[in-house]
Design a protein around this motif. Structure first.
Motif, mmCIF file in Angstrom:
data_model
loop_
_atom_site.group_PDB
_atom_site.id
_atom_site.type_symbol
_atom_site.label_atom_id
_atom_site.label_comp_id
_atom_site.label_asym_id
_atom_site.label_seq_id
_atom_site.Cartn_x
_atom_site.Cartn_y
_atom_site.Cartn_z
ATOM 1 N N ASP A 1 0.851 -1.187 0.000
ATOM 2 C CA ASP A 1 0.000 0.000 0.000
ATOM 3 C C ASP A 1 0.889 1.240 0.000
ATOM 4 O O ASP A 1 2.122 1.115 0.033
ATOM 5 C CB ASP A 1 -0.952 0.007 1.204
ATOM 6 C CG ASP A 1 -0.239 -0.126 2.549
ATOM 7 O OD1 ASP A 1 0.927 0.325 2.675
ATOM 8 O OD2 ASP A 1 -0.844 -0.677 3.486
ATOM 9 N N LEU A 2 0.276 2.408 -0.021
ATOM 10 C CA LEU A 2 1.020 3.649 -0.106
ATOM 11 C C LEU A 2 1.917 3.858 1.106
ATOM 12 O O LEU A 2 3.076 4.253 0.978
ATOM 13 C CB LEU A 2 0.051 4.829 -0.280
ATOM 14 C CG LEU A 2 0.649 6.219 -0.391
ATOM 15 C CD1 LEU A 2 1.729 6.297 -1.464
ATOM 16 C CD2 LEU A 2 -0.452 7.235 -0.661
ATOM 17 N N ARG A 3 1.402 3.567 2.287
ATOM 18 C CA ARG A 3 2.202 3.745 3.493
ATOM 19 C C ARG A 3 3.453 2.871 3.466
ATOM 20 O O ARG A 3 4.560 3.324 3.730
ATOM 21 C CB ARG A 3 1.377 3.436 4.743
ATOM 22 C CG ARG A 3 2.125 3.759 6.012
ATOM 23 C CD ARG A 3 1.340 3.423 7.278
ATOM 24 N NE ARG A 3 1.969 4.032 8.430
ATOM 25 C CZ ARG A 3 3.171 3.730 8.888
ATOM 26 N NH1 ARG A 3 3.904 2.814 8.283
ATOM 27 N NH2 ARG A 3 3.671 4.339 9.943
ATOM 28 N N SER A 4 3.285 1.608 3.152
ATOM 29 C CA SER A 4 4.455 0.719 3.107
ATOM 30 C C SER A 4 5.376 1.079 1.946
ATOM 31 O O SER A 4 6.591 0.875 2.033
ATOM 32 C CB SER A 4 4.042 -0.751 3.060
ATOM 33 O OG SER A 4 3.319 -1.041 1.896
ATOM 34 N N ALA A 5 4.826 1.652 0.872
ATOM 35 C CA ALA A 5 5.670 2.086 -0.240
ATOM 36 C C ALA A 5 6.640 3.169 0.226
ATOM 37 O O ALA A 5 7.819 3.149 -0.134
ATOM 38 C CB ALA A 5 4.817 2.598 -1.397
ATOM 39 N N VAL A 6 6.161 4.104 1.038
ATOM 40 C CA VAL A 6 7.034 5.154 1.570
ATOM 41 C C VAL A 6 8.143 4.524 2.411
ATOM 42 O O VAL A 6 9.321 4.857 2.260
ATOM 43 C CB VAL A 6 6.231 6.188 2.393
ATOM 44 C CG1 VAL A 6 7.164 7.183 3.079
ATOM 45 C CG2 VAL A 6 5.233 6.917 1.499
ATOM 46 N N VAL B 1 2.828 3.567 -8.434
ATOM 47 C CA VAL B 1 1.761 3.027 -9.276
ATOM 48 C C VAL B 1 1.769 1.498 -9.220
ATOM 49 O O VAL B 1 0.712 0.869 -9.097
ATOM 50 C CB VAL B 1 1.877 3.558 -10.721
ATOM 51 C CG1 VAL B 1 0.951 2.805 -11.669
ATOM 52 C CG2 VAL B 1 1.583 5.058 -10.754
ATOM 53 N N ARG B 2 2.964 0.890 -9.284
ATOM 54 C CA ARG B 2 3.053 -0.582 -9.164
ATOM 55 C C ARG B 2 2.521 -1.056 -7.815
ATOM 56 O O ARG B 2 2.082 -2.194 -7.677
ATOM 57 C CB ARG B 2 4.503 -1.058 -9.312
ATOM 58 C CG ARG B 2 5.032 -1.085 -10.703
ATOM 59 C CD ARG B 2 6.348 -1.867 -10.828
ATOM 60 N NE ARG B 2 7.333 -1.589 -9.801
ATOM 61 C CZ ARG B 2 8.216 -0.597 -9.819
ATOM 62 N NH1 ARG B 2 8.225 0.262 -10.828
ATOM 63 N NH2 ARG B 2 9.093 -0.435 -8.847
ATOM 64 N N SER B 3 2.559 -0.167 -6.830
ATOM 65 C CA SER B 3 2.106 -0.512 -5.480
ATOM 66 C C SER B 3 0.627 -0.197 -5.278
ATOM 67 O O SER B 3 0.133 -0.247 -4.144
ATOM 68 C CB SER B 3 2.955 0.244 -4.449
ATOM 69 O OG SER B 3 4.314 -0.131 -4.585
ATOM 70 N N ASP C 1 -2.994 6.724 -10.449
ATOM 71 C CA ASP C 1 -2.123 7.460 -11.374
ATOM 72 C C ASP C 1 -2.098 8.959 -11.096
ATOM 73 O O ASP C 1 -1.062 9.598 -11.265
ATOM 74 C CB ASP C 1 -2.570 7.237 -12.824
ATOM 75 C CG ASP C 1 -2.268 5.835 -13.321
ATOM 76 O OD1 ASP C 1 -1.492 5.111 -12.667
ATOM 77 O OD2 ASP C 1 -2.823 5.467 -14.379
ATOM 78 N N ASP C 2 -3.216 9.535 -10.694
ATOM 79 C CA ASP C 2 -3.253 10.973 -10.444
ATOM 80 C C ASP C 2 -2.632 11.348 -9.101
ATOM 81 O O ASP C 2 -2.160 12.472 -8.926
ATOM 82 C CB ASP C 2 -4.686 11.509 -10.539
ATOM 83 C CG ASP C 2 -5.616 10.877 -9.519
ATOM 84 O OD1 ASP C 2 -5.417 9.693 -9.175
ATOM 85 O OD2 ASP C 2 -6.558 11.566 -9.074
ATOM 86 N N LEU C 3 -2.599 10.432 -8.162
ATOM 87 C CA LEU C 3 -2.028 10.695 -6.842
ATOM 88 C C LEU C 3 -0.522 10.419 -6.792
ATOM 89 O O LEU C 3 0.218 11.087 -6.058
ATOM 90 C CB LEU C 3 -2.735 9.848 -5.775
ATOM 91 C CG LEU C 3 -2.191 9.924 -4.355
ATOM 92 C CD1 LEU C 3 -2.227 11.373 -3.837
ATOM 93 C CD2 LEU C 3 -2.962 9.005 -3.432
#
Length: 173
Positions: free
Chosen positions: A64-69, A122-124, A128-130
């Motif tokens: 997810d986005l959090r883990s991506a960071v 995006v892969r995560s 696309d807009d975020l």
């Protein structure tokens, strides 16, 4: 080979003679092939940035986005990305004052680096807009964190800052 030398020794204070000796050639031959020291450095910066972007491209998608960071921060702190980032910071300082070819190379490097961050997001599963907005925020915060690293910031405080960043970026979604 020149990139490896600069990654090991740094950009500021780079002298062609030791670099040439390490490469088994002469400083004149380096100038023959690259034209100027600045063009050699520009090529090194492009190669270094491409290596860093390739490391990000090789990351597995995050859940997810959090883990991506968090995963991106771990990647930025690992070799070779860490050394590449340090060279980027040195070049950015020179480019900040409009010194060429540094300013142009740093602008181009930013585009490549940001594209790698966006692609990972995006892969995560990030929309696309975020993804570009999140990548810009993450990149700016990471640069600040990296600039503070030599200042012996408490690792626990740094971990909290990265976690706070991850929560903040995740809240954008």
């Amino acid at each position: 080979m020149a990139t490896d030398y600069v990654l090991a020794h740094g950009l500021i204070g780079l002298s062609l003679r030791p670099l040439a000796a390490e490469l088994g050639t002469s400083d004149r031959m380096l100038l023959y092939h690259f034209g100027t020291k600045d063009e050699l450095v520009a090529d090194v910066l492009r190669c270094s940035n491409d290596r860093a972007a390739a490391s990000i491209a090789a990351l597995a998608p995050s859940r997810d986005l959090r883990s991506a960071v968090e995963n991106l921060w771990a990647a930025v702190q690992s070799d070779p990305v860490d050394r590449c980032t340090r060279i980027y910071v040195e070049a950015s300082a020179l480019g900040l004052f409009g010194q060429e070819p540094y300013a142009a190379v740093v602008r181009a490097a930013n585009a490549v680096w940001t594209a790698a961050l966006v692609a990972h997001l995006v892969r995560s599963g990030v929309a696309d807009d975020l993804a570009p907005r999140a990548a810009e925020l993450v990149d700016a915060a990471f640069m600040g964190f990296q600039l503070d690293l030599p200042l012996d910031v408490d690792p626990a405080a740094r971990a909290r800052s990265v976690a706070d960043l991850a929560d903040t970026v995740a809240a954008l979604a």
